[in-house]
Design a protein around this motif. Structure first.
Motif, PDB file in Angstrom:
ATOM      1  N   ARG A  46      -4.640   8.549  18.423  1.00  0.00           N
ATOM      2  CA  ARG A  46      -3.221   8.931  18.419  1.00  0.00           C
ATOM      3  C   ARG A  46      -3.098  10.450  18.458  1.00  0.00           C
ATOM      4  NH1 ARG A  46       0.764   9.448  13.669  1.00  0.00           N
ATOM      5  NH2 ARG A  46       2.672   9.843  14.800  1.00  0.00           N
ATOM      6  N   SER A 105      -1.949   4.486  11.169  1.00  0.00           N
ATOM      7  CA  SER A 105      -2.112   5.259  12.385  1.00  0.00           C
ATOM      8  C   SER A 105      -3.399   4.798  13.042  1.00  0.00           C
ATOM      9  CB  SER A 105      -2.177   6.752  12.066  1.00  0.00           C
ATOM     10  OG  SER A 105      -1.977   7.496  13.227  1.00  0.00           O
ATOM     11  N   GLU A 106      -3.549   5.130  14.298  1.00  0.00           N
ATOM     12  CA  GLU A 106      -4.730   4.677  15.023  1.00  0.00           C
ATOM     13  C   GLU A 106      -5.537   5.847  15.525  1.00  0.00           C
ATOM     14  OE1 GLU A 106      -3.336   2.098  18.110  1.00  0.00           O
ATOM     15  OE2 GLU A 106      -2.459   0.687  16.688  1.00  0.00           O
ATOM     16  N   PHE A 148      -0.345  13.692  17.837  1.00  0.00           N
ATOM     17  CA  PHE A 148       0.930  13.994  17.207  1.00  0.00           C
ATOM     18  C   PHE A 148       1.174  15.489  17.153  1.00  0.00           C
ATOM     19  CE2 PHE A 148      -2.278  12.790  14.135  1.00  0.00           C
ATOM     20  CZ  PHE A 148      -2.295  13.822  13.218  1.00  0.00           C
ATOM     21  N   ASN A 188      -8.609  11.331   7.041  1.00  0.00           N
ATOM     22  CA  ASN A 188      -8.565  11.478   8.494  1.00  0.00           C
ATOM     23  C   ASN A 188      -9.389  12.674   8.948  1.00  0.00           C
ATOM     24  OD1 ASN A 188      -6.198   9.566   8.992  1.00  0.00           O
ATOM     25  ND2 ASN A 188      -5.302  11.022   7.583  1.00  0.00           N
TER      26      ASN A 188
END
Length: 176
Positions: free
Chosen positions: A43, A39-40, A45, A14
């Motif tokens: 997103r 996950s996209e 968090f 990522n």
């Protein structure tokens, strides 16, 4: 570059940045294994529990970091391993700065390990985090330390170089 890293490590990789006091996932290449965290891109968090988030927080000026953490109180506990105490987090941030990488050992998801390294701009500021994540059933501590961390650091150095070249091109510094 993220595809090369994911192919080399065989796991999800990522790229994230800090945006509006959250980690924003800006790129991702998922593992081909069935067991993975989905996950996209796009997103957001909480930063205190993930490897990228802790890495980015560790490199913020202390005053800004403490304000962010205090404004987010109480910090969400995603697993029994999530650090939610600011003093404990500050100790971890110091370790991250010393060792040059961040680890989330089940901080967001039971059974998952994530490691993140910094991507820097031309002034040496950490502007993004590059991470690897995998379930414990497929990895060992030795593999992560001997293979994954060096691969992450190499890729982050290449990304840092690209960031610096883009900055130079945008400002005309170093351009022909």
């Amino acid at each position: 570059m993220l595809q090369e890293l994911a192919k080399r490590t065989k796991e999800t990789c990522n790229l994230g940045i800090l945006d509006q006091n959250k980690v924003l996932l800006i790129d991702r290449v998922e593992s081909s294994y069935a067991l993975r965290i989905h996950s996209e891109i796009g997103r957001r968090f909480e930063p205190h529990a993930s490897a990228i988030g802790k890495l980015l927080l560790a490199h913020l000026p202390k005053g800004r970091r403490l304000r962010m953490l205090e404004e987010a109180q109480p910090l969400a506990r995603f697993t029994e391993y999530t650090l939610t105490d600011i003093d404990d987090l500050e100790l971890e941030f110091a370790a991250i700065r010393r060792q040059g990488y961040s680890v989330s050992n089940q901080g967001t998801t039971l059974g998952m390990l994530s490691v993140a390294v910094p991507v820097r701009d031309s002034k040496g500021r950490v502007v993004a985090g590059l991470s690897y994540q995998a379930p414990f059933v497929r990895i060992t501590h030795e593999y992560v330390m001997e293979e994954v961390v060096p691969a992450l650091l190499h890729s982050a150095d290449r990304l840092t170089q690209i960031v610096c070249e883009e900055e130079a091109a945008a400002t005309g510094i170093g351009a022909d």
